[in-house]
Write a protein that holds these residues in place. Sequence first.
Motif, PDB file in Angstrom:
ATOM      1  N   TYR A 265      -0.905   7.166  -6.095  1.00  0.00           N
ATOM      2  CA  TYR A 265      -2.338   7.374  -5.902  1.00  0.00           C
ATOM      3  C   TYR A 265      -2.877   8.616  -6.608  1.00  0.00           C
ATOM      4  CZ  TYR A 265      -1.950   3.672  -2.455  1.00  0.00           C
ATOM      5  OH  TYR A 265      -1.708   2.470  -1.841  1.00  0.00           O
ATOM      6  N   MET A 266      -2.064   9.282  -7.394  1.00  0.00           N
ATOM      7  CA  MET A 266      -2.554  10.452  -8.122  1.00  0.00           C
ATOM      8  C   MET A 266      -3.638  10.062  -9.129  1.00  0.00           C
ATOM      9  SD  MET A 266      -2.518  13.718  -8.814  1.00  0.00           S
ATOM     10  CE  MET A 266      -1.026  14.535  -8.277  1.00  0.00           C
ATOM     11  N   ARG A 267      -3.396   8.995  -9.882  1.00  0.00           N
ATOM     12  CA  ARG A 267      -4.410   8.570 -10.856  1.00  0.00           C
ATOM     13  C   ARG A 267      -5.712   8.188 -10.159  1.00  0.00           C
ATOM     14  NH1 ARG A 267      -5.803   3.203 -13.877  1.00  0.00           N
ATOM     15  NH2 ARG A 267      -7.141   4.061 -15.509  1.00  0.00           N
TER      16      ARG A 267
ATOM     17  N   THR B  79      -6.621   2.723   4.388  1.00  0.00           N
ATOM     18  CA  THR B  79      -7.636   3.673   3.904  1.00  0.00           C
ATOM     19  C   THR B  79      -7.403   5.058   4.491  1.00  0.00           C
ATOM     20  OG1 THR B  79      -9.292   1.925   3.648  1.00  0.00           O
ATOM     21  CG2 THR B  79     -10.103   4.191   3.835  1.00  0.00           C
ATOM     22  N   THR B  80      -7.165   5.136   5.782  1.00  0.00           N
ATOM     23  CA  THR B  80      -6.927   6.427   6.427  1.00  0.00           C
ATOM     24  C   THR B  80      -5.636   7.058   5.915  1.00  0.00           C
ATOM     25  OG1 THR B  80      -8.044   5.636   8.419  1.00  0.00           O
ATOM     26  CG2 THR B  80      -6.686   7.619   8.639  1.00  0.00           C
ATOM     27  N   ALA B  81      -4.603   6.243   5.743  1.00  0.00           N
ATOM     28  CA  ALA B  81      -3.325   6.757   5.246  1.00  0.00           C
ATOM     29  C   ALA B  81      -3.480   7.352   3.853  1.00  0.00           C
ATOM     30  CB  ALA B  81      -2.281   5.641   5.238  1.00  0.00           C
TER      31      ALA B  81
ATOM     32  N   ILE C 170       4.977   5.306   3.845  1.00  0.00           N
ATOM     33  CA  ILE C 170       5.413   4.284   4.802  1.00  0.00           C
ATOM     34  C   ILE C 170       5.083   4.731   6.217  1.00  0.00           C
ATOM     35  CG2 ILE C 170       7.423   3.116   5.794  1.00  0.00           C
ATOM     36  CD1 ILE C 170       8.719   3.332   2.973  1.00  0.00           C
ATOM     37  N   GLN C 171       5.374   5.990   6.510  1.00  0.00           N
ATOM     38  CA  GLN C 171       5.088   6.522   7.841  1.00  0.00           C
ATOM     39  C   GLN C 171       3.590   6.610   8.105  1.00  0.00           C
ATOM     40  OE1 GLN C 171       7.545   7.009  10.178  1.00  0.00           O
ATOM     41  NE2 GLN C 171       8.728   6.042   8.543  1.00  0.00           N
ATOM     42  N   LEU C 172       2.829   7.046   7.100  1.00  0.00           N
ATOM     43  CA  LEU C 172       1.372   7.164   7.267  1.00  0.00           C
ATOM     44  C   LEU C 172       0.716   5.805   7.490  1.00  0.00           C
ATOM     45  CD1 LEU C 172       0.493   9.811   4.529  1.00  0.00           C
ATOM     46  CD2 LEU C 172       0.155  10.093   6.984  1.00  0.00           C
TER      47      LEU C 172
ATOM     48  N   ALA D 117       0.815  -1.218   0.000  1.00  0.00           N
ATOM     49  CA  ALA D 117       0.000   0.000   0.000  1.00  0.00           C
ATOM     50  C   ALA D 117       0.848   1.266   0.000  1.00  0.00           C
ATOM     51  CB  ALA D 117      -0.933  -0.002   1.210  1.00  0.00           C
ATOM     52  N   THR D 118       2.082   1.189   0.473  1.00  0.00           N
ATOM     53  CA  THR D 118       2.935   2.377   0.507  1.00  0.00           C
ATOM     54  C   THR D 118       3.505   2.736  -0.858  1.00  0.00           C
ATOM     55  OG1 THR D 118       5.051   1.236   0.896  1.00  0.00           O
ATOM     56  CG2 THR D 118       3.669   1.692   2.823  1.00  0.00           C
ATOM     57  N   GLN D 119       3.523   1.761  -1.768  1.00  0.00           N
ATOM     58  CA  GLN D 119       4.139   1.908  -3.091  1.00  0.00           C
ATOM     59  C   GLN D 119       5.598   2.363  -2.990  1.00  0.00           C
ATOM     60  OE1 GLN D 119       1.796   3.849  -6.153  1.00  0.00           O
ATOM     61  NE2 GLN D 119      -0.108   2.998  -5.370  1.00  0.00           N
ATOM     62  N   GLY D 120       6.202   2.105  -1.834  1.00  0.00           N
ATOM     63  CA  GLY D 120       7.616   2.390  -1.667  1.00  0.00           C
ATOM     64  C   GLY D 120       7.957   3.843  -1.397  1.00  0.00           C
TER      65      GLY D 120
END
Length: 363
Positions: free
Chosen positions: A347-349, A268-270, A239-241, A231-234
């Motif tokens: 997550y921009m797209r 979801t919250t991140a 990663i922190q969120l 979910a962090t996509q690196g």
Amino acid sequence: MQTNPFKPTAGKTPPTIIGREDVLEEFNEGLTNGPGAPGRLMRIAGVRGTGKTVLLDECSRLAQSRGWTVIKEVATEGLCQRILEQLQPKFQAKHARFEPTVAGISIGSIDIERIGPSLRDAMRQTISKNGNGLLITLDEVQDAELDEVRTLSIAIQQVIGEDLDIAFVFAGLPSMIESIINGKTLTFLRRALPFDLKAVAVTEVSYSLEETIEASGMELQPGIAGQLAEATQGYPFMIQLVGYYAWQLARRAHTPIIGEEEAERGITTARERFCAMVIEPALQRIPPTCIAYLLSMASLGQTSSTSMVADALNKTPQQVSSVRSRLLRESIIEAPSYGKVSFAIPYMRDYLYEHKAELEVEL
């Protein structure tokens, strides 16, 4: 009481810096190897959320641990004045004009509200007085006035030429940092050791998340570390969120184990926080023509051809080339290969697709 080990806040260094060991190793070796070592002059480029500021802070910490004087600045108006004031705080503030020259030719002037030595002399005096070195870090260099960057870089170059202990590390968005260092009379900055921050490998993220969470007293159900890492996509900020909210949800549920529910809700919250803190501010900086271009890209996929994007806008590629260039400069998109564009921010797209209707209304 257990405390959340993740720090998704501007200005806070995370518990573990993942995938950036080469940058810090080069800098630390530069401090050890003395004047002229490559690690003492570095430039760090990366899109938003890749950890540029964190790396500058960590370089500062490494220098301070050796007794060096550290000046941390952001490239806003009055940059040289602020640095001079930190180097020579006892001088009375008066209106003065500092005009740097190269080979006797003026390259611009900067107003400095202080009588005192030139930046070069102030740097020399600081190094001589404390008996150790001087590190200057500069963040968001793309926002700097070119004259100020010239003044600062020339002063640093002169001090380096005298074999004094000085280091300079600056960071900014990739395309814009290139514009700065390629500016007139800034050849010196082109020699800075370059580091282009990319996404961290997901496997490395998974290991780090698991290690950090277990060190805090929490546990992870099997497979959850990989789910969170994906979910962090690196991206370091994600990663922190992700780590923060998954950990916090388990804490609220009074359970020492992060399971499927905590992971899904945490992700979801991140994502929501990432959109509010990274994506939305990035979109607010650009004009409607750029938003329209991004919406067309989003309808085509994560990566698309420039000609297809232009077709979707009923334009020729030449007619939208300036829009594409603006988005590249802002590091919102990138060009992975000739004739192709893709989203540079995770997550921009998804955000554009989910908010298409309201964005089109605004257009």
